[in-house]
Each structure stands twice: as C-alpha cells, then as structure tokens.
Design an enzyme around this catalytic site. Structure first.
Site, mmCIF file in Angstrom:
data_model
loop_
_atom_site.group_PDB
_atom_site.id
_atom_site.type_symbol
_atom_site.label_atom_id
_atom_site.label_comp_id
_atom_site.label_asym_id
_atom_site.label_seq_id
_atom_site.Cartn_x
_atom_site.Cartn_y
_atom_site.Cartn_z
ATOM 1 C CE LYS A 276 0.222 1.652 4.694
ATOM 2 N NZ LYS A 276 2.013 1.588 4.412
ATOM 3 C CB SER B 175 10.502 0.472 2.182
ATOM 4 O OG SER B 175 9.508 -0.010 1.680
ATOM 5 C CB SER C 120 4.273 -6.171 8.500
ATOM 6 O OG SER C 120 3.600 -5.148 8.896
ATOM 7 C CG ASP D 265 -0.665 -0.523 6.721
ATOM 8 O OD1 ASP D 265 -0.343 0.309 6.345
ATOM 9 O OD2 ASP D 265 0.790 -0.198 7.093
#
Length: 472
Positions: A76, A211, A216, A277
């Site tokens: 994302k 980054s 994850s 996320d």
C-alpha cells in the site's frame, strides 16, 4: 463503517528477518507486476470484528480443505494525509500492484504419526529456511485440535509466551531479537488455523522491507489467505483477476475473515496497529479514513506512480512523536497545517473518483492531483518529517517537471512520483536511471487495484506465477 483500533503508523515491518537454521545460495527473484486497475463500488468496509461462521457455502455444504494452495496480497501507499491523520485529519491510502505471495503444501500425516513431521517456512528472497518438529509445537503450544478458524481470535499472553520460548530455543541474537515478531505472527496464524499439521510454507515478496509500503500487512494477509484456503474456510468465488494469470478473487465475507486474522498477526508484529494497512491489502482499491471511519473509494481512471525507495531506514514511532511534540509547541500553527492536510485529503478522494473520458480531462485530473501532492509534501516538511534523501528525490524528479511526495512516516523510506499518462517512456527511463545512479531503487506501480487473491490446486496460475514456489 469500521472502527480503527488506535492510529499508530506502520512501524518498521519485521517480516523477512526471520530466524533460519540453514542458508543456501539463492538469487533474488522479483517479478514486475502490472495489473489493470479494478476496484469495487464505493462502500463502507469494516476493520476486524467478529463475524458469523463462513465455513459453509450457501447450499450448506462444508468446503473441502486444500492440500496445495497459494495467496497473494498487495502492498500500500499513502496518497495524502500522513501524520495529520493521527491528529484527526483525513488520509487516503491505496493498494499497489507489488505483492507478497504465500504458498502452502500440506504434508502427509503418516510422517506425523512416525514423529518425523515438521512445519517448514521457506523465505525465498533472503534464501532462508526455518523448521519446527510438529511434536515440539504441540508440546509447547498444547495444540491438539484446531479451535476453529471460522472466527479470528487474538494471541493470548500465554500463547505469546510459549511462542517466545520456542524462539529462545533457537538462540536469536540479542541484536536482532525484534526480528522474531514476524516469526511469532507466522507460528500463531498457522497453529491457530491449521493446528500442528505438517506443511511447507513458501513466501516471496516484491515489497522492500521497512520502507512504509505495508510489507508486514501483506505478509499477514497473504499468510492468512493461504492458511484459511487450506483449511477449507475460504475459497475463490470463481472470477479470474484482471491480469488473467489464474489468480482468483475472494468473496466479501471471506475477505472479512482474512482481514480479521491478518489484523491479529499485525498486532503481534506492531503491538497497536491502526488496522488500515491490512484492510487495504485485503480489500484493495483506495480507502479514505478519518477518525476511525473507513470509506472505500472508486477510482474511475488508472493512476501510475513511480515509487523510489531511498533505502534509508527510519523509526516511525520517533517521527510520530516528533510531530506531536511540534504540535504541542505551536498549537495554532500546527492546527492550521493539519486542517490544510485534511482539505487536501478530502479533495484527493474526490478527484480519484472523478470520471475522465478523454485526454484533456485526464490531463486536468492528473494536474490537480499533482498540485495536491506538492502541497501535501510542503506541509509534511512543515511537520519536520522530510529527509535529505527525500529532498534529493524531489529535486531529481522536478528537473523532469514531475511532482513527488513522501509516503508513510517519512524520515527516509519511499517517495511517490506521479507518472502522467502522456509522459513518454524515454523520459521515464531517464528519471529512473538518474535516481538509480544515486543508489535508490525504483518501482513502477498502478494504484488502487485488487486486494487478496488466491490460487487453488487446479488453477492455471500453478503453471505460471506461483508454479516455481512449489517446484524449486
């Protein structure tokens, strides 16, 4: 409508540094994904919460477990609203066509009866393999039968302590003890969904770790998707993804369950994640979120971005705290900054849904989006979260009249550059060449595409994208 369980930005993902027992030579194998943007209609989507059992189809037949299956989940980006969202502003996040892929092969139970059965985790990118005897897992986790994968549940303190003891037995170096978080999430998800059945799990990813691209979350979503498919709880709905590669789509109810399990994995890795996320990675498309409320956005035109990974690590917690401290010192000024960011995010969400049917309309839409990105970057600089590496990317792309902004926590990490539809490939190649000459890493992505997809035993993707996962 869903509720966000605390707005804590993604901390350094800790998935790929999992402990190994042997290293073998392995070259990194990266596939450049290129999917046509396909998004769902505007709607509310929910973050993890309890849901009814989904192990039965509408006809009442229980789904059959899969011995071989795979799943992939996207990373994302944050298009607008970083940091300000913690202070009540809106933000816009979107899926990108860089994926983490997880494949699973269940091994014969005969080995388990003979005491030779193992659970193996194979990390393709770093070339690391880790394994546990199933008997030892049962002994440590007291898991004989699966408690039920149809309803996600959190990892209890006792479970987490047992998993920690399992990791201690393998002597993780103290300097890298934090790397065990991803391994802990894996062990929890596998044993909670499949028990201590012998199996081999293979993971590969296009996403750089730590980054700000949601590595994850993509790990937890793809892992949960593969495990639930293997358990017969989740199944493809039969529609092939827009790429035509054999990856199949998953129904909304099943996506909800995957999202709930993935959120439990994220909690092990990050402590108090926002849940944003894993929601973007599961459902795909674009999401506007504000004060815990998520709204799914419908993008009517493809959006392409150049992502530049500065390769500079950063501490998300420190950066978030720094913005809060600055806000406490300059109440009125920072309130104005956050208000401006909110306006930008709201306008971005409106622009991405605006239909553009010809080159003139598309160009106008892209110019407005570029201006908003430029303003957002200026406000992020006001918050103190830029970095010399980010500024280098901004200067480099500006030489080619391209607009860029950081994405995520800042302080390094990744930078987004809008790629106009009419930009020539030659110019784009020059931009990438100059950025890579400064030791940066570049990815071209499409924004707002599909979320979790699965590949079951007989589907055609086993002859292509994931075939090598099972046969190397």
């Amino acid at each position: 409508m869903g509720r966000v369980l605390g707005l804590v930005w993604e901390r350094e993902p800790r998935v790929w540094g999992l402990l190994c027992v042997r290293r073998r030579g392995s070259s990194r194998r990266r596939r450049q994904c290129s999917s046509r943007v396909t998004v769902a209609p505007s709607s509310r989507i929910s973050l993890p919460q309890r849901r009814p059992t989904s192990s039965e189809s509408e006809e009442g037949f229980v789904r059959s477990p899969m011995e071989v299956c795979a799943a992939r989940a996207p990373g994302k980006i944050i298009l607008a609203g970083e940091h300000a969202v913690v202070h009540g502003s809106a933000a816009v996040a979107a899926a990108i066509d860089l994926y983490t892929r997880c494949s699973l092969r269940l091994l014969p139970l005969a080995d388990d009866e003979a005491g030779a059965a193992v659970l193996e985790l194979d990390l393709r990118d770093p070339g690391l393999t880790f394994s546990w005897p199933c008997a030892r897992l049962r002994e440590a986790l007291l898991t004989e039968e699966v408690a039920g994968a149809q309803e996600a549940r959190p990892c209890s303190p006792d479970q987490l302590a047992s998993i920690a003891r399992l990791l201690e037995e393998h002597g993780i170096p103290e300097a890298k003890i934090w790397l065990s978080a991803g391994l802990s999430a894996f062990l929890f998800l596998y044993t909670s969904i499949l028990g201590c059945k012998p199996g081999k799990v293979t993971v590969s990813s296009d996403l750089p770790m730590g980054s700000g691209l949601g590595s994850s979350a993509a790990f937890c979503v793809s892992m949960s998707g593969a495990l639930l498919t293997a358990a017969g709880v989740v199944a493809a709905v039969g529609g092939i993804s827009s790429e035509g590669t054999g990856w199949e789509l998953v129904g909304k109810d099943d996506l909800e369950l995957v999202n709930q399990w993935a959120f439990q994995g994220e909690k092990i890795i990050h402590g108090k994640p926002s849940g944003i996320d894993n929601a973007v990675s599961t459902f795909g498309s674009m999401i506007k979120f504000k004060k815990g409320e998520l709204t799914n956005l419908k993008s009517s035109n493809p959006i392409k971005m150049l992502i530049t990974d500065t390769r500079v690590g950063r501490n998300t917690k420190v950066l978030v705290a720094g913005v809060s401290e600055r806000a406490s010192r300059h109440l009125d000024a920072m309130a104005s900054v956050f208000h401006a960011v909110n306006s930008i995010s709201e306008e971005v969400s409106s622009i991405v849904e605006l239909a553009a049917n010809d080159e003139i309309a598309i160009t106008s839409k892209e110019e407005k989006l570029a201006e908003l990105m430029e303003m957002n970057q200026g406000l992020l600089q006001c918050m103190g979260v830029s970095h010399s590496s980010i500024e280098t990317v901004l200067r480099t792309t500006l030489k080619f009249n391209l607009v860029s902004k950081l994405t995520g926590a800042g302080g390094g990490g990744c930078v987004l550059t809008l790629i106009p539809t009419l930009l020539s490939n030659l110019v784009l190649e020059k931009v990438i060449a100059e950025l890579e000459s400064q030791s940066f890493r570049c990815f071209i992505v499409e924004v707002g595409g599909q979320g979790l997809q699965v590949c079951q035993g007989g589907c055609s993707c086993f002859n292509g994208d994931v075939h090598w996962l099972f046969n190397r």
